[in-house]
Design an enzyme around this catalytic site. Structure first.
Site, mmCIF file in Angstrom:
data_model
loop_
_atom_site.group_PDB
_atom_site.id
_atom_site.type_symbol
_atom_site.label_atom_id
_atom_site.label_comp_id
_atom_site.label_asym_id
_atom_site.label_seq_id
_atom_site.Cartn_x
_atom_site.Cartn_y
_atom_site.Cartn_z
ATOM 1 N N ASP A 1 38.831 45.865 37.887
ATOM 2 C CA ASP A 1 37.964 47.026 38.056
ATOM 3 C C ASP A 1 38.838 48.241 38.346
ATOM 4 O O ASP A 1 39.745 48.179 39.183
ATOM 5 C CB ASP A 1 36.995 46.813 39.213
ATOM 6 C CG ASP A 1 35.935 45.766 38.902
ATOM 7 O OD1 ASP A 1 35.962 45.196 37.805
ATOM 8 O OD2 ASP A 1 35.082 45.513 39.773
ATOM 9 N N TRP B 1 38.946 40.535 33.158
ATOM 10 C CA TRP B 1 39.969 41.209 33.968
ATOM 11 C C TRP B 1 41.416 40.877 33.621
ATOM 12 O O TRP B 1 42.312 41.170 34.410
ATOM 13 C CB TRP B 1 39.779 40.929 35.461
ATOM 14 C CG TRP B 1 38.388 40.776 35.941
ATOM 15 C CD1 TRP B 1 37.336 41.607 35.669
ATOM 16 C CD2 TRP B 1 37.878 39.751 36.790
ATOM 17 N NE1 TRP B 1 36.205 41.161 36.300
ATOM 18 C CE2 TRP B 1 36.501 40.024 37.008
ATOM 19 C CE3 TRP B 1 38.448 38.643 37.405
ATOM 20 C CZ2 TRP B 1 35.693 39.218 37.786
ATOM 21 C CZ3 TRP B 1 37.643 37.839 38.188
ATOM 22 C CH2 TRP B 1 36.292 38.120 38.372
ATOM 23 N N ASP C 1 30.294 38.672 33.389
ATOM 24 C CA ASP C 1 31.392 38.762 34.346
ATOM 25 C C ASP C 1 32.059 37.408 34.551
ATOM 26 O O ASP C 1 31.696 36.408 33.912
ATOM 27 C CB ASP C 1 30.837 39.311 35.668
ATOM 28 C CG ASP C 1 31.770 40.317 36.322
ATOM 29 O OD1 ASP C 1 32.999 40.190 36.157
ATOM 30 O OD2 ASP C 1 31.275 41.226 37.009
#
Length: 562
Positions: free
Chosen positions: A215, A195, A159
């Site tokens: 997300d 992202w 992440d």
């Protein structure tokens, strides 16, 4: 259950047509570790458990995964997401939270997963800490990669929650973990979670898949990532894939992130986009409809097609970004008509679908809602994990002031009849705030009519207009057609409607077909992949889908050149 596409009839015009393979500018190869030659398929704990798990409950989930025989459909990875880590030993080695994993290691869980014939995945962050309280891998890339290899993981998601969010830093940090994983000698699929679409042009040099947007979280988020991914097809291919995030359904407590229809639409779209298929919903209590969605071998075969070409949008524009584009209907107040079912509401205990305090329109099956708990009023289907514990669905009529207020906002904020039929809002209860016309009535005063014959009531403003599900003006339907070139001289199509109204006669005309690689000259067969029905052999210059239901209604077709 019946497919959400319903029993759609294809209409083909008389002009002959045939399918040819459209050539992309380049075939993109991913990280050279020999893995993910087709998009990875499996399960991820995040939208199911978040952090509410122990090693024991996770093993129960693995057992359910096996019970449904999901591996036979291609789901080979069982992946643990965030909130597993307990910290680092003095020598810097990471360990698992002992309150969840008594051995302080993920190895026992990995062994259990492997013992069921599945691959095991884990999670870290490229920054100083994970999205939760656990430590990130920054400065510990080699050490963590060796630990993960020792724990026999097969898949690592990294992440970006606690890291510098610029391309230069991100590429450097992801490069360090890529190299560290390669040095272990263990084959490990590497998933970048950064992202941003700017990962796509460089992703294949760093990992096997890369997140291209935020997300997804809910239906709106899924649509946003579809729009982002529509520009990135040339960067995806065998070994390296654009990742629009996880597949949504319900969590372990039964909270619904999307409707079942929307979940199926997402599955169809992820397959047409050659996306990783990572189920992140409740495995243990899947409905038969959801299980049917995730085990449709024909749709999965589209996703896993060995040609590896991502589908593209051949008709329509962005799906997200307001009104019906998010699957939302703006709430409006319009001239009252007691016979109009769009103005008939059930309130309180009379509502058969949702709890007391909600306003429900039986005709549309939508409820009044405060959009994202902000200040706009929308109409939405019932979900169980809405903002602020679902308070956006609960309203009160104040008998003293005849105002309509929402639980999610203080009683000093009232619903407003804007006067021009535009979207209703919540504003300070001043008697005029939010009104767009010069009138003498109070647009913040509301009342319930006497019950109609079926027990429903009108919700009427002091300005003489009624709450309705009808759009204030003609709705521009949010419809897309996507196409994907497959091996074997075939093309897959998805016709998708995310508007709040049923859309009829959706046409992929000759220009649309040409964009999909269709040129005049021959015949083709069509098959509906959700109805599992052959529709026949056609010669034509268009494909017309007669009806697409609202809010995720779709048809997925497979065309094969004869």
């Amino acid at each position: 259950p019946e497919s959400p596409s319903a029993r759609t009839i294809m209409e083909i015009s008389a002009t002959p047509a045939y399918f040819s393979v459209a050539v992309l500018a380049a075939v993109v190869h991913g990280l050279d570790n020999g893995l993910a030659k087709t998009p990875p398929m499996g399960y991820n704990t995040w939208y199911d458990y978040t952090g509410s798990f122990t090693e024991s409950t996770l093993k129960d989930c693995v057992d359910e995964f096996v019970k449904f025989d999901l591996k036979s459909y291609g789901y080979s990875y069982w992946n643990l997401d965030d909130l597993w880590s307990g910290g680092r030993y003095p020598n810097g080695t990471i360990y698992a939270d002992p309150t969840k994993f008594p051995s302080k290691s993920l190895r026992p869980l990995a062994d259990y997963v492997h013992g069921k014939g599945l691959n095991f995945g884990a999670y870290t962050d490229r920054g100083t800490k994970q999205c939760g309280p656990g430590p990130g891998s920054q400065g510990h890339e080699v050490q963590d990669a060796e630990t993960f290899a020792k724990w026999t993981i097969d898949y690592l998601k990294e992440d970006s929650c606690s890291a510098v969010d610029t391309p230069a830093v991100a590429f450097e940090q992801y490069g360090k973990m890529r190299d560290a994983l390669n040095q272990t000698g263990r084959p490990i699929v590497f998933s970048l979670c950064g992202w941003h679409p700017w990962y796509a042009p460089n992703g294949s040099a760093l990992g096997n898949l890369w997140r291209i947007g935020p997300d997804d979280v809910n239906w709106k988020g899924a649509l946003e990532n579809i729009d982002i991914n529509s520009q990135l097809a040339n960067y995806s291919g065998p070994g390296g894939w654009n990742d629009p995030c996880l597949l949504l359904s319900t969590d372990h407590e039964g909270n619904e992130r999307v409707t079942e229809l929307q979940s199926r639409a997402q599955f169809s779209m992820w397959s047409i986009m050659a996306s990783p298929l990572m189920i992140s919903g409740n495995i243990r209590n899947m409905s038969s409809y959801t299980l049917e969605t995730y085990t449709n071998r024909e749709v999965i075969a589209v996703d896993q097609d060995p040609l590896g070409r991502q589908g593209t949008r051949v008709f329509g524009t962005d799906l997200a970004g307001g009104g019906g584009g998010e699957g939302w209907t703006p709430a409006t107040a319009q001239a009252c008509n007691a016979s109009d079912t769009r103005q008939q509401w059930l309130f309180g205990t009379k509502n058969p679908v949702t709890p007391q305090g909600t306003l429900y329109n039986p005709a549309s099956k939508l409820l009044l809602n405060v959009g994202d708990c902000a200040d706009t009023l929308i109409l939405y289907d019932w979900v169980t994990n809405g903002c602020d514990n679902n308070k956006g669905f609960y309203f009160h009529f104040n008998n003293a002031t005849t105002s309509l207020t929402a639980d999610v906002r203080s009683t000093s904020n009232c619903a407003v009849d804007t006067g021009d039929g535009s979207q209703m809002v919540l504003k300070a209860c001043s008697g005029r705030d939010g009104h767009k016309g010069d009138v003498t009535c109070d647009p913040q005063r509301w009342s319930l009519s006497a019950p109609l014959s079926d027990g429903s009531q009108l919700v009427t403003s002091a300005c003489g207009r009624c709450l309705t599900t009808a759009p204030a003006k003609a709705v521009t339907p949010k419809v897309n057609i996507w196409a994907r070139t497959l091996s074997g001289n075939r093309v897959a199509f998805v016709f998708l409607n995310v508007a709040d109204i049923v859309v009829t006669n959706v046409v992929c005309d000759s220009a649309c077909l040409l964009s999909a690689g269709v040129r005049p000259g021959s015949t083709f067969t069509l098959r509906d992949l959700w109805l599992h029905e052959d529709l026949g052999t056609f010669s034509g210059s268009n494909i017309t889908v007669k009806s697409l239901p609202a809010g995720g209604g779709h048809v997925m077709l497979l065309a094969t050149l004869r």
